[in-house]
Write a protein that holds these residues in place. Structure first.
Motif, PDB file in Angstrom:
ATOM      1  N   THR A 141     -52.864  -5.745 -64.945  1.00 20.12           N
ATOM      2  CA  THR A 141     -53.115  -4.555 -64.088  1.00 20.12           C
ATOM      3  C   THR A 141     -51.754  -3.860 -63.520  1.00 20.12           C
ATOM      4  O   THR A 141     -50.663  -4.257 -63.439  1.00 20.12           O
ATOM      5  CB  THR A 141     -53.881  -5.192 -62.940  1.00 20.12           C
ATOM      6  OG1 THR A 141     -54.695  -4.276 -62.280  1.00 20.12           O
ATOM      7  CG2 THR A 141     -53.197  -6.118 -61.967  1.00 20.12           C
ATOM      8  N   THR A 142     -52.176  -2.694 -62.980  1.00 22.24           N
ATOM      9  CA  THR A 142     -51.181  -1.556 -62.299  1.00 22.24           C
ATOM     10  C   THR A 142     -51.771  -1.310 -60.992  1.00 22.24           C
ATOM     11  O   THR A 142     -53.020  -1.021 -61.008  1.00 22.24           O
ATOM     12  CB  THR A 142     -51.076  -0.699 -63.305  1.00 22.24           C
ATOM     13  OG1 THR A 142     -50.743  -1.077 -64.547  1.00 22.24           O
ATOM     14  CG2 THR A 142     -49.852   0.239 -62.809  1.00 22.24           C
ATOM     15  N   GLU A 167     -53.321  -4.414 -70.334  1.00 24.47           N
ATOM     16  CA  GLU A 167     -54.614  -4.422 -69.422  1.00 24.47           C
ATOM     17  C   GLU A 167     -55.945  -4.560 -70.041  1.00 24.47           C
ATOM     18  O   GLU A 167     -57.003  -4.714 -69.307  1.00 24.47           O
ATOM     19  CB  GLU A 167     -54.450  -3.025 -68.928  1.00 24.47           C
ATOM     20  CG  GLU A 167     -53.448  -2.791 -67.627  1.00 24.47           C
ATOM     21  CD  GLU A 167     -53.396  -1.745 -66.812  1.00 24.47           C
ATOM     22  OE1 GLU A 167     -54.522  -1.160 -66.653  1.00 24.47           O
ATOM     23  OE2 GLU A 167     -52.617  -1.710 -66.047  1.00 24.47           O
ATOM     24  N   TRP A 217     -54.185   5.597 -71.749  1.00 22.82           N
ATOM     25  CA  TRP A 217     -54.150   4.920 -70.644  1.00 22.82           C
ATOM     26  C   TRP A 217     -53.941   5.718 -69.462  1.00 22.82           C
ATOM     27  O   TRP A 217     -54.206   5.574 -68.292  1.00 22.82           O
ATOM     28  CB  TRP A 217     -52.991   3.605 -70.840  1.00 22.82           C
ATOM     29  CG  TRP A 217     -52.720   2.644 -69.556  1.00 22.82           C
ATOM     30  CD1 TRP A 217     -53.513   1.667 -69.469  1.00 22.82           C
ATOM     31  CD2 TRP A 217     -51.811   3.049 -68.470  1.00 22.82           C
ATOM     32  NE1 TRP A 217     -52.970   1.112 -68.068  1.00 22.82           N
ATOM     33  CE2 TRP A 217     -52.055   1.850 -67.737  1.00 22.82           C
ATOM     34  CE3 TRP A 217     -50.680   4.028 -68.279  1.00 22.82           C
ATOM     35  CZ2 TRP A 217     -51.243   1.827 -66.737  1.00 22.82           C
ATOM     36  CZ3 TRP A 217     -50.148   4.098 -67.076  1.00 22.82           C
ATOM     37  CH2 TRP A 217     -50.262   3.000 -66.176  1.00 22.82           C
ATOM     38  N   HIS A 244     -55.865   6.480 -66.068  1.00 22.93           N
ATOM     39  CA  HIS A 244     -55.397   5.932 -65.031  1.00 22.93           C
ATOM     40  C   HIS A 244     -55.064   7.175 -63.814  1.00 22.93           C
ATOM     41  O   HIS A 244     -55.665   7.101 -62.742  1.00 22.93           O
ATOM     42  CB  HIS A 244     -53.958   5.034 -64.940  1.00 22.93           C
ATOM     43  CG  HIS A 244     -54.304   3.789 -65.289  1.00 22.93           C
ATOM     44  ND1 HIS A 244     -54.787   3.185 -66.574  1.00 22.93           N
ATOM     45  CD2 HIS A 244     -54.263   2.342 -64.642  1.00 22.93           C
ATOM     46  CE1 HIS A 244     -55.087   1.870 -66.706  1.00 22.93           C
ATOM     47  NE2 HIS A 244     -54.504   1.424 -65.258  1.00 22.93           N
ATOM     48  N   TRP A 271     -57.092   7.121 -60.216  1.00 23.96           N
ATOM     49  CA  TRP A 271     -56.503   7.251 -58.897  1.00 23.96           C
ATOM     50  C   TRP A 271     -56.848   8.706 -58.305  1.00 23.96           C
ATOM     51  O   TRP A 271     -57.019   8.913 -57.225  1.00 23.96           O
ATOM     52  CB  TRP A 271     -54.857   7.214 -59.083  1.00 23.96           C
ATOM     53  CG  TRP A 271     -54.628   5.601 -59.110  1.00 23.96           C
ATOM     54  CD1 TRP A 271     -55.184   4.515 -58.404  1.00 23.96           C
ATOM     55  CD2 TRP A 271     -53.679   5.084 -60.126  1.00 23.96           C
ATOM     56  NE1 TRP A 271     -54.575   3.381 -58.787  1.00 23.96           N
ATOM     57  CE2 TRP A 271     -53.814   3.899 -59.740  1.00 23.96           C
ATOM     58  CE3 TRP A 271     -52.849   5.550 -61.055  1.00 23.96           C
ATOM     59  CZ2 TRP A 271     -52.874   2.801 -60.301  1.00 23.96           C
ATOM     60  CZ3 TRP A 271     -51.985   4.552 -61.526  1.00 23.96           C
ATOM     61  CH2 TRP A 271     -51.970   3.115 -61.524  1.00 23.96           C
TER      62      TRP A 271
END
Length: 132
Positions: A35-36, A90, A100, A104, A108
């Motif tokens: 995860t990030t 992920e 990806w 993301h 965000w």
């Protein structure tokens, strides 16, 4: 400060609702092993980084532990420098690093935190040690 459950820090993936359920299911199935997060969230919450060997309680929407995971890697990097290896780990079905990054960025931005190439990130890898 992030929640604690059973003496462990909590890991809450995504946002409550369908996304968290989906991500937790991927973890429990062994498909999601990474995860990030945004480094800024650690600073805002006055949390230290996870460390290799640390165990975290993976939480559902109601704050209940669905599993215990053990951190196997911690990497500080920028958004632009996330590797395909990490993105693929992920386990969210992205076909490429570009997919990806786009996904993301959308996530965000929807949370009110747009990212740029230089945005500092925390990339975690983990393994499930016990399902609840």
């Amino acid at each position: 400060m992030w929640p604690r459950v059973g003496g462990m820090r909590a890991l809450e993936l995504g946002t409550p609702g369908g996304l968290r359920d989906e991500l937790n299911s991927l973890v429990l199935a062994g498909r999601k092993t990474a995860t990030t997060g945004l480094l800024a969230e650690y600073v805002e919450e006055t949390e230290g980084l996870e460390f290799v060997g640390e165990r975290l309680a993976l939480l559902d929407d109601d704050g209940r532990a669905v599993a215990t995971v053990e951190i196997t890697g911690v990497d500080l990097t920028s958004f632009a420098e996330v590797t395909w290896e990490h993105a693929a780990a992920e386990g969210e079905g992205d076909a490429s690093l570009e997919d990806w990054r786009a996904g993301h960025r959308r996530f965000w931005e929807s949370e009110g935190t747009p990212v740029k190439d230089g945005t500092p990130l925390v990339c975690l890898t983990f393994r499930v040690v016990q399902a609840a």
